[in-house]
Design an enzyme around this catalytic site. Structure first.
Site, PDB file in Angstrom:
ATOM      1  CB  ILE A 150      40.189  41.100  36.614  1.00  0.00           C
ATOM      2  CG1 ILE A 150      39.986  40.672  35.085  1.00  0.00           C
ATOM      3  CG2 ILE A 150      39.249  40.006  37.439  1.00  0.00           C
ATOM      4  CD1 ILE A 150      40.786  39.358  34.791  1.00  0.00           C
ATOM      5  CB  CYS A 151      38.490  41.187  41.227  1.00  0.00           C
ATOM      6  SG  CYS A 151      37.718  39.775  40.498  1.00  0.00           S
TER       7      CYS A 151
END
Length: 123
Positions: free
Chosen positions: A101-102
């Site tokens: 994520i990210c």
């Protein structure tokens, strides 16, 4: 300044010990709600490790079937140890799922040979 080093856990911690699917989560600034989601909703045995945990050496002898690379602050190029561990996982003869994520996704991109850059309003 390595912001990930400042916010990452310093110790290995297991959540959902009685669950059966083993996932290692690299803590690059992970929020507790992510841990709760894995453990309570998906019944995962989640082992949270520091951002610089050496997966190839695996000093804590952690069993794992997949990797999760968390979100976090800062520049992904400041995490060469994490990138090295991801590269090790990518090169395994029997592939295992890896997801991020990210910042975790940026680390996965760097480990795969891509380049990243800071966007004007974030990534």
């Amino acid at each position: 300044r390595n912001l990930v080093a400042e916010v990452s856990t310093k110790t290995v911690k297991v959540y959902g010990e009685n669950n059966t699917t083993n996932i290692i989560a690299y803590d690059c600034g992970m929020k507790f709600n992510i841990i709760r989601y894995f453990v309570d909703t998906h019944k995962v045995r989640l082992t949270v490790v520091p951002f610089d945990y050496d997966l190839e050496a695996n000093p804590s002898n952690i069993p794992w079937e997949g990797l999760f690379l968390s979100n976090g602050p800062g520049d992904p190029t400041m995490c060469p140890q994490t990138i090295k561990s991801i590269q090790y996982a990518l090169e395994l003869e029997t592939p295992r799922p890896i997801f991020g994520i990210c910042l975790g996704n940026q680390l996965l991109a760097l480990a795969s040979g891509a380049k990243t850059y800071k966007m004007k309003y974030g990534n």
